[in-house]
Design an enzyme around this catalytic site. Sequence first.
Site, PDB file in Angstrom:
ATOM      1  N   TYR A 152       0.843  -1.208   0.000  1.00 42.06           N
ATOM      2  CA  TYR A 152       0.000   0.000   0.000  1.00 42.06           C
ATOM      3  C   TYR A 152       0.876   1.255   0.000  1.00 42.06           C
ATOM      4  CZ  TYR A 152      -3.420   3.442   1.652  1.00 42.06           C
ATOM      5  OH  TYR A 152      -4.222   4.546   1.797  1.00 42.06           O
ATOM      6  N   ALA A 154       3.944   1.630  -1.032  1.00 34.09           N
ATOM      7  CA  ALA A 154       4.623   1.781  -2.317  1.00 34.09           C
ATOM      8  C   ALA A 154       3.688   2.334  -3.383  1.00 34.09           C
ATOM      9  CB  ALA A 154       5.195   0.435  -2.765  1.00 34.09           C
TER      10      ALA A 154
END
Length: 244
Positions: A152, A154
Amino acid sequence: MSKVAVVSGGSRGIGASICRTLAQQGYTVLINYRVNKEKAEALASELKSLGFNAEPYQCDVRDESAVKELFSYTVGKYGKVDVLVNNAGVAHYGLVTDVSTEEWDIVFDTNIKGTFLMCREALRDMVSNKYGRIVNISSMWGVCGASCEAVYSASKAAVIGLTKALAQEVGPSGITVNCVAPGAVQTDMMKELSEDTVKMLEGETPLGRVGTPEDIAEAVAFLVSDKASFITGAVLNANGGMVI
């Protein structure tokens, strides 16, 4: 003619609040949803009953052809797209060693591919009109990263990168591209947390509370307004001071 705003993930939570706020400020709002048809239609009816202009529209932001149809429909009916708010997103929690490739793809296809597809199609009209406002919803975890939320984090960091690059690319066409990075906000996702966890989040937030969808909506409304006409490529950290 009123300005036209497309809000992805607009049927509930932060997205619904953004739709309400923009409608109240005079925008014609397309409430984009993927599966929550009833909520999107109920929100549109609510806003229409108050004298505002709103319309639900089903579109999976991960689907290139569906996104093209969304903007073709919007421009065909309303003549333009002035504002795009990319709010649709999915979360994922777990150790990175336990993340499947399929789970990675779901998060990235929604959070960053979907944002890219929506921006690309909106910009075709905005560039021609020499005007546009794009606001992408990231997360404080896209700013600093979070343990057990690597995928999430990233994806939301990628949203920030896309925002900054696009701001430079389309600025000469009179278009601003900004980002809001919310902290802990009272949404359906937070309802799954225990009372102790919510209190912990409040304690970790310098302002002593978690955010509301309205807090995020007001940040978005500012960034699309004329008051923010000289702001682009910015990341507005709406997190109560949890990440600075």
